[in-house]
Design a protein around this motif. Structure first.
Motif, PDB file in Angstrom:
ATOM      1  N   ASN A 216       0.821  -1.215   0.000  1.00 50.21           N
ATOM      2  CA  ASN A 216       0.000   0.000   0.000  1.00 50.21           C
ATOM      3  C   ASN A 216       0.848   1.254   0.000  1.00 50.21           C
ATOM      4  N   PHE A 217       0.422   2.218  -0.810  1.00 46.20           N
ATOM      5  CA  PHE A 217       1.076   3.512  -0.911  1.00 46.20           C
ATOM      6  C   PHE A 217       0.054   4.615  -0.666  1.00 46.20           C
ATOM      7  N   PRO A 218       0.360   5.604   0.185  1.00 46.97           N
ATOM      8  CA  PRO A 218      -0.540   6.751   0.315  1.00 46.97           C
ATOM      9  C   PRO A 218      -0.520   7.564  -0.980  1.00 46.97           C
ATOM     10  N   PHE A 219      -1.686   8.018  -1.405  1.00 51.82           N
ATOM     11  CA  PHE A 219      -1.826   8.799  -2.639  1.00 51.82           C
ATOM     12  C   PHE A 219      -2.684  10.013  -2.314  1.00 51.82           C
ATOM     13  N   ASN A 220      -2.035  11.150  -2.184  1.00 53.59           N
ATOM     14  CA  ASN A 220      -2.710  12.398  -1.827  1.00 53.59           C
ATOM     15  C   ASN A 220      -3.006  13.187  -3.099  1.00 53.59           C
ATOM     16  N   VAL A 221      -4.279  13.363  -3.407  1.00 60.37           N
ATOM     17  CA  VAL A 221      -4.703  13.999  -4.650  1.00 60.37           C
ATOM     18  C   VAL A 221      -5.085  15.442  -4.366  1.00 60.37           C
ATOM     19  N   ASP A 222      -4.392  16.362  -5.039  1.00 57.96           N
ATOM     20  CA  ASP A 222      -4.752  17.781  -4.864  1.00 57.96           C
ATOM     21  C   ASP A 222      -5.418  18.315  -6.128  1.00 57.96           C
ATOM     22  N   SER A 223      -5.872  19.548  -6.075  1.00 63.83           N
ATOM     23  CA  SER A 223      -6.679  20.122  -7.160  1.00 63.83           C
ATOM     24  C   SER A 223      -5.895  20.293  -8.460  1.00 63.83           C
ATOM     25  N   THR A 224      -4.577  20.319  -8.416  1.00 60.19           N
ATOM     26  CA  THR A 224      -3.789  20.479  -9.641  1.00 60.19           C
ATOM     27  C   THR A 224      -3.689  19.186 -10.439  1.00 60.19           C
ATOM     28  N   MET A 225      -4.179  18.091  -9.891  1.00 60.68           N
ATOM     29  CA  MET A 225      -4.020  16.780 -10.522  1.00 60.68           C
ATOM     30  C   MET A 225      -5.227  16.343 -11.350  1.00 60.68           C
ATOM     31  N   ALA A 226      -6.223  17.200 -11.513  1.00 63.45           N
ATOM     32  CA  ALA A 226      -7.448  16.815 -12.226  1.00 63.45           C
ATOM     33  C   ALA A 226      -7.153  16.421 -13.669  1.00 63.45           C
ATOM     34  N   GLY A 227      -7.907  15.423 -14.143  1.00 64.99           N
ATOM     35  CA  GLY A 227      -7.796  14.991 -15.531  1.00 64.99           C
ATOM     36  C   GLY A 227      -7.486  13.519 -15.667  1.00 64.99           C
ATOM     37  N   HIS A 228      -7.200  13.124 -16.902  1.00 61.35           N
ATOM     38  CA  HIS A 228      -6.891  11.730 -17.234  1.00 61.35           C
ATOM     39  C   HIS A 228      -5.414  11.478 -16.950  1.00 61.35           C
ATOM     40  N   LYS A 229      -5.112  10.507 -16.098  1.00 63.91           N
ATOM     41  CA  LYS A 229      -3.742  10.254 -15.636  1.00 63.91           C
ATOM     42  C   LYS A 229      -3.428   8.764 -15.697  1.00 63.91           C
ATOM     43  N   GLN A 230      -2.188   8.407 -15.330  1.00 62.07           N
ATOM     44  CA  GLN A 230      -1.781   7.016 -15.284  1.00 62.07           C
ATOM     45  C   GLN A 230      -0.984   6.735 -14.020  1.00 62.07           C
ATOM     46  N   LEU A 231      -1.146   5.525 -13.509  1.00 59.97           N
ATOM     47  CA  LEU A 231      -0.303   5.010 -12.440  1.00 59.97           C
ATOM     48  C   LEU A 231       0.492   3.847 -13.028  1.00 59.97           C
TER      49      LEU A 231
END
Length: 169
Positions: free
Chosen positions: A119-134
């Motif tokens: 498990n990895f913590p993943f902190n999502v902020d407002s600058t990250m909006a949109g289509h992304k990849q992990l």
């Protein structure tokens, strides 16, 4: 699963993948419709309470856990498996270490013919909006079980790499 001398680490690209392919389709397999390699079942986004989140419904200003499952189909335990998790802001044809951000890495044990969840913590902020990849990568320098390329992430060719498209609102 097939017996492998040593360790045989992998992250499934799709359901049914056993590290060397699935069914009659062997690695490397072509990127084509019907073979969605960008939905690894071994990369899951979880809410902090442990419940699954639809990876296309991630919301900004929220904290999550990303759970990566690593398999070892080898006959030897791997007590030195390194798992890296990367976030790519702008999906590209040749995703790489250079075009991504490291979320974290951990060293874990993956015993022979078993799997381990990391498990990895993943902190999502407002600058990250949109289509992304992990992208997740699993390897061991001690057992010489490592990716074919240290820079490019290519999950249809390399059993050590898993990818998951996500959408952040």
């Amino acid at each position: 699963m097939k017996n492998q001398i040593g360790t045989f680490l992998f992250i499934r690209a799709i359901k049914g993948d056993n590290g060397i392919g699935f069914g009659r389709v062997k690695r490397p397999w072509p990127r084509r419709p019907g073979l969605p390699i960008n939905v690894s079942p071994d990369i899951e986004v979880l809410d902090l309470d442990g419940s699954n989140i639809d990876p296309c419904q991630i919301i900004t200003n929220h904290n999550y856990n990303v759970q990566v499952t690593v398999w070892n189909d080898g006959d030897h335990d791997c007590n030195s498996c390194i798992v890296d998790l990367y976030y790519i802001d702008i999906p590209s044809i040749k995703p790489s270490v250079a075009t991504s951000t490291l979320i974290g890495n951990k060293v874990v044990a993956v015993y022979s013919h078993s799997k381990t969840e990391v498990n990895f913590p993943f902190n999502v902020d407002s600058t990250m909006a949109g289509h992304k990849q992990l992208f997740a990568r699993a390897y061991s320098l001690i057992t010489n079980d490592y990716p074919s390329d240290w820079v490019i992430f290519c999950s249809n060719e390399d059993r050590h790499i898993g990818e998951r498209y996500i959408h952040i609102f």
